[in-house]
Write an enzyme that holds these catalytic residues in place. Structure first.
Site, short mmCIF file in Angstrom:
data_model
loop_
_atom_site.label_atom_id
_atom_site.label_comp_id
_atom_site.label_asym_id
_atom_site.label_seq_id
_atom_site.Cartn_x
_atom_site.Cartn_y
_atom_site.Cartn_z
N TYR A 150 0.82 -1.22 0.00
CA TYR A 150 0.00 0.00 0.00
C TYR A 150 0.86 1.28 0.00
O TYR A 150 0.38 2.35 -0.29
CB TYR A 150 -0.95 0.02 1.21
CG TYR A 150 -2.06 -1.01 1.15
CD1 TYR A 150 -2.27 -1.78 0.01
CD2 TYR A 150 -2.90 -1.21 2.22
CE1 TYR A 150 -3.26 -2.73 -0.05
CE2 TYR A 150 -3.91 -2.17 2.17
CZ TYR A 150 -4.08 -2.92 1.04
OH TYR A 150 -5.08 -3.87 0.99
N LYS A 164 3.12 -15.27 1.62
CA LYS A 164 2.99 -15.98 0.33
C LYS A 164 4.41 -16.34 -0.14
O LYS A 164 4.85 -15.98 -1.24
CB LYS A 164 2.25 -15.05 -0.65
CG LYS A 164 1.80 -15.69 -1.94
CD LYS A 164 0.67 -16.69 -1.79
CE LYS A 164 0.35 -17.33 -3.13
NZ LYS A 164 -0.48 -18.53 -3.00
N ASP A 182 -3.44 -17.85 1.05
CA ASP A 182 -4.64 -18.47 0.46
C ASP A 182 -5.18 -19.57 1.37
O ASP A 182 -6.38 -19.70 1.59
CB ASP A 182 -4.37 -18.98 -0.96
CG ASP A 182 -3.00 -19.65 -1.11
OD1 ASP A 182 -2.20 -19.60 -0.16
OD2 ASP A 182 -2.74 -20.24 -2.17
N ASP A 195 -11.00 -8.73 7.66
CA ASP A 195 -12.41 -8.63 7.26
C ASP A 195 -13.09 -10.00 7.34
O ASP A 195 -14.22 -10.11 7.81
CB ASP A 195 -12.54 -8.09 5.84
CG ASP A 195 -12.72 -6.58 5.84
OD1 ASP A 195 -12.40 -5.96 6.87
OD2 ASP A 195 -13.19 -6.02 4.83
#
Ligand code: NAD
Length: 365
Positions: free
Chosen positions: A141, A187, A219, A247
């Protein structure tokens, strides 16, 4: 103990829900012999209306001078057309940056009274109690270079050693007072930055031999949170992965009006509900104050090391939900529809009762 708390109710339902959180905070202070000093300041759209900017130096300084900041929410239709840097939401990003809040914590803990309201089955959900510890000021970000043109878009995901070290350390520290399990999510099978992350987390782990560390690909983590959320205690992860996983973790255990959060740095701490300013119900005494009250509970736990006070607040919320009281966002058939104030008052009454019961030994946390 004396503590200075800066209140930043913000816009929309901010005032209504922070009022509830303050009432509960005062009730805790009274019971635990604590002196609280509150300073209230404007942030977001209301600050823009009065001072021409969403975050003033005075508000910022008041935050610097306090032990904890309790924030409501910012934003609303009225300020949508403003240039980006004057928008209410810009104040939040600015505040987090200036207070150097590099950690975001979102708990995923199921209130037993709410176990049938989740999208997951009761058997899967019962006993779920984990936190997502998300790195907040680095990663993709913020990475440079970034941009897009007609043919290509690009972002950069990078982490420095100190950035990973400090958040990893915080994860192990927090795990000490929980179930002593950290799952670092990355990851690393695809991304070099994740391989680096994994190496540094393992190095920091050497200082915490009594905490269990495991690694998981993001994942798989997304799948595991939904399949068996009870396996997690502290999930440590980078900015973007944490954005997504928190979330998922939040929504399996509650609705938007019930989700608290903490953002922490080395020096400062900010507590706020996950939801926004809900302009559609602002000023109608309809908002659910539980996310704000739970954020205050996190403040007692993390900033003031008053775990028992936090547990009493949680128990009061639990009992209120068990009594069938529901604000409009979590209302279902057979439950009693209550206003913001009624929900707050019920939690306060239950807090008093539970406090007395545990003093008499008839209630144990
Ligand atoms: P929102 O979270 O404000 O509202 C989404 C929906 O959830 C609405 O229907 C709202 O009524 C409901 N809701 C939210 N909190 C509730 C509560 N405590 N009780 C009952 N119902 C609740 O999100 P949005 O509508 O996308 O955004 C509204 C404004 O809030 C925008 O300006 C947005 O930028 C801002 N926002 C601010 C923050 C923040 O301050 N941290 C976070 C998200 C959005």
């Amino acid at each position: 103990m004396t503590a200075k708390i800066t209140l930043l109710p913000g816009d929309g339902i901010g005032n209504e829900i922070i009022e509830g959180a303050v009432k509960v905070t005062k009730a805790v202070a009274e019971k635990f012999d604590m002196t609280l000093q509150f300073e209230e300041r404007l942030i977001g759209g209301c600050s823009y209306d009065k001072y021409g900017k969403p975050l003033t130096e005075d508000t910022l300084q008041t935050c610097y001078d306090s032990d904890a900041v309790l924030l409501g929410a910012v934003g609303g239709y009225k300020w949508e057309a403003l240039p980006h840097h004057l928008k209410p939401e810009a104040a939040l990003l600015d505040l987090r940056k200036k207070l150097e809040l590099f950690i975001n914590i979102r708990p995923s803990k199921i209130f037993p009274a709410f176990v049938n309201d989740s999208s997951l089955k009761k058997e899967v959900l019962e006993g779920t109690d984990f936190i997502v510890l998300r790195e907040l000021t680095g990663g993709i970000y913020f990475g440079e270079p970034r941009g897009y043109d007609k043919d290509k878009g690009w972002n950069t995901m990078s982490y420095t050693r100190p950035e990973v070290e400090r958040i990893a350390r915080k994860a192990f520290e927090l795990a000490k007072n929980r179930s002593r399990k950290v799952t670092s999510v990355d990851k690393a099978n695809v991304l070099e930055v994740s391989q680096f992350w994994r190496e540094i987390v393992s190095e920091v782990h050497k200082d915490y031999p009594d905490i269990e560390l495991s690694n998981m690909y993001v994942d798989n983590a997304a799948m595991q949170i939904v399949r068996n959320p009870r396996q997690f205690d502290v999930i440590l992860t980078s900015n973007m992965f944490g954005d997504i996983l928190s979330d998922i973790g939040g929504m399996i255990t509650g609705s938007l009006g019930m989700l608290p959060s903490a953002s922490l740095g080395e020096k400062y701490a900010l507590y706020e509900p996950v939801h926004g300013s809900a302009p559609d119900i602002a000023g109608q005494n309809k908002a659910n104050p539980i996310a704000a009250i739970s954020s205050a509970a996190m403040m007692f736990d993390i900033s003031f090391q008053m775990t028992k006070a936090a547990e009493l607040i949680d128990a009061a919320i639990e009992r209120t939900l068990k009594q069938g009281k529901r604000t409009v966002d979590i209302h279902s058939e057979g439950c009693e529809l209550v206003s913001t104030q009624q929900m707050t008052d019920a939690i306060l009454t239950n807090f008093e009762e539970i406090y007395n019961e545990q003093a008499l030994g008839v209630f144990t946390l």
